[in-house]
Scaffold this motif. Sequence first.
Motif, PDB file in Angstrom:
ATOM      1  N   ASP A 470       0.866  -1.181   0.000  1.00 35.98           N
ATOM      2  CA  ASP A 470       0.000   0.000   0.000  1.00 35.98           C
ATOM      3  C   ASP A 470       0.899   1.226   0.000  1.00 35.98           C
ATOM      4  OD1 ASP A 470      -1.892   1.957   0.343  1.00 35.98           O
ATOM      5  OD2 ASP A 470      -2.686   1.191   2.245  1.00 35.98           O
ATOM      6  N   TRP A 471       1.231   1.727  -1.216  1.00 39.12           N
ATOM      7  CA  TRP A 471       2.222   2.796  -1.315  1.00 39.12           C
ATOM      8  C   TRP A 471       1.690   4.140  -0.829  1.00 39.12           C
ATOM      9  CZ3 TRP A 471       5.052  -0.999  -1.742  1.00 39.12           C
ATOM     10  CH2 TRP A 471       5.106  -1.882  -2.806  1.00 39.12           C
ATOM     11  N   ASN A 472       0.379   4.375  -0.911  1.00 36.22           N
ATOM     12  CA  ASN A 472      -0.155   5.689  -0.541  1.00 36.22           C
ATOM     13  C   ASN A 472      -1.023   5.652   0.710  1.00 36.22           C
ATOM     14  OD1 ASN A 472      -2.242   4.314  -1.705  1.00 36.22           O
ATOM     15  ND2 ASN A 472      -2.944   5.990  -3.017  1.00 36.22           N
ATOM     16  N   GLY A 473      -1.081   4.506   1.401  1.00 39.81           N
ATOM     17  CA  GLY A 473      -1.751   4.429   2.695  1.00 39.81           C
ATOM     18  C   GLY A 473      -3.248   4.626   2.669  1.00 39.81           C
ATOM     19  N   ASP A 474      -3.889   4.300   1.522  1.00 41.80           N
ATOM     20  CA  ASP A 474      -5.338   4.503   1.433  1.00 41.80           C
ATOM     21  C   ASP A 474      -6.125   3.240   1.710  1.00 41.80           C
ATOM     22  OD1 ASP A 474      -4.787   3.022  -0.827  1.00 41.80           O
ATOM     23  OD2 ASP A 474      -5.841   4.355  -2.220  1.00 41.80           O
ATOM     24  N   GLY A 475      -5.453   2.167   2.122  1.00 40.68           N
ATOM     25  CA  GLY A 475      -6.147   0.924   2.420  1.00 40.68           C
ATOM     26  C   GLY A 475      -6.332   0.015   1.240  1.00 40.68           C
TER      27      GLY A 475
END
Length: 701
Positions: A470-475
């Motif tokens: 999850d590279w952008n931490g949006d789930g």
Amino acid sequence: MLVLRHSWPSLRGEELLGALNHCSVCGEFVKRAPIAALAFLGLISVLLTCSCGGGPPISVSVSPASAQTDQGQTLDIAATVANDSSNQGVRWSLTGPGSITPVSPAEAVYTAPAPSNIPTVQNATVIATSATNQTKTASAQIQVNPLPQILPVSFPNGTTGVPYSQSVGESGGTPPFNWSVGVGAVPLGLSIDSNTATVSGTPTGGGTWYFDLKLTDAAGASVEAFFSSLTIISTLPSKNPVPFLNQPLIPDTISQGGPAFTLTVNGTGFVSGANVEFNSTTLATTFISSSRLTATVPATAIASAGTAAITVVNPAPSGPASNVVYFTVAIPEAALNFSNATGSPIRLPFAFGPGTLAIGDFSGNGKVDLATNYASNAVNVLLGNGDGTFTQATGSPITIPNPPWDTATNVILSSLGVGDFDNSGHLGLVATDVDTENVDVLLGNGNGTFVHSTAFVASGPDPNSLAVGDWNGDGNLDVAVAPFFGSSGTTIELGYSDGAFNTPNAETITPVINGAQTAIAAGDFNGDGKIDLAVTSEINTLTILLGNGDGTFSQATGSPVTVGNYPVAIVICDFNGDGKLDLAIANSQDNTVTILLGNGNGTFTQAPGSPITVGSTPQAIAVGDFTGNGKPGLAVANAGSNNVTILSGNGDGTFAPAPGSPVATGADPDLLAAGDFNGSGRLGLAVGNSGDHTISILVQH
């Protein structure tokens, strides 16, 4: 005789004979009478030879009387002849383009002219003539349409929750038309109207969805429009990040039958309320930080030997569970005892590869399964039986569609990634295709079967290897794709947890890495809670890309780092127990493994004793505690010496050959995955042997 003279006053004898030889009622020709019989009584006898008896005349009809078809198509024509006692049927003829072929006295097949670039309608007339009476005819009018074409359409972007509608047009063809989606899928919440070709609905998921449109007309002609795509901009709120686990667990192995103990799990993306799961059973978990959790493992969970799958699940709203790290429960052994499982090696039914190998519990039964490529264009799933044997999954091999993703080249799979890409709770697969420059997405059904979701095109040339996180931490799980040829950046594809990823022209390219990128792996190297990437290159370097937490990456200070000669594989683990991630890199052209110890800030220092000499031409590497000493070790597949070197970790970043190493394999081993395939509590190995097209299943007892 007065009547006769009055009726034909100007007829000569021959003309009178001709008149008498044809019946004016039914049109049938009568039997000839001698000329000498042209007298009144003779005339009467001639008329009596007609068989019509004064009944209705012969008539001809054709069905269908008018019809449409396409260039190159055929059409059945039938004739009916009324009042013809001879049953000779009809004779067929044609004016206009095409050809007519009789198939019976009353049936024929019309074949339209061959497909061509004629863009206009052509017309033909099929004529049926009574074989008994050639004055009786009927005809059918045939309209020959150009082959159907799907008109070019550019689907505008949509937005989740906002009604969407876009029609697709056609030219040529014979109505009515039937529309469908061939391969791929339209976005979630949308569908295509089979009659009007309107894609409409209210999107419920984001991302770019790839599909081919298929049109079939009433004449049976079909046409497909490849490479169609539709992007949905997601306005859905972000979920808690997908956790990412590092190796090793602390401890990473334990003797069976012991008391309850505390398990420490390190990684990134943990939030308060996160739970550690032990074989899908939730443990009492304590949140320490975004990178550390502790959990109590009850004695009942380690009462018998086996290997547990450790995962972390964040609280709602959450995406999928984390990646899996294996935890072994067994009595430690001083020496290795690898042997081929029953049925090993598994011979692949093709003279290619295997070129890919991945493991995961694809059937949800707690047993480790395998995924590999089948020939060059399909994925084969082998379900583990828990005793070291495997059974091919229903529906396998799964062919990668081609078209629509690329119609000009072949599909050659180069790597597989595992993850829950649609937040279904079931593991799916992503497969890089080095030849068509695509990445295909297979969504798991949880029983070992898969369905194609969509595909996204990797912008880098010849995608070679990939990493999932999850590279952008949006789930939502994302993918990083490293290209094999040329100097370019790594392609970052952001996922939407519905099987789709972002549009190609919006994908992120990391800073340029010189040379072909040979391997990629993910981990948090600077301790900021954001996932980073490590990428090896053919020019003997390692580049560290630090994640910014939004899907973009920056090159770390001091990067790239020089490693061995032609690095081809990389694993990440904390080898010296200092809480900082380290790296092990297999170098194929100098027969070594480089150990780099992390400094916790994205920089690395070579470990004492590194590089380590292994077998000839190392091609793959795996990390795990293969001896049960509680410290992570390494397995290295040596293609040139047909074996696997097992290195036992000393816990300080140094390694030593394990007793019983190396372990023999098949010919040219170049793929490797570690797992407990027989439930013994000791890690085994799945080894892909490209030289003899087998997979060796090596188990320990």
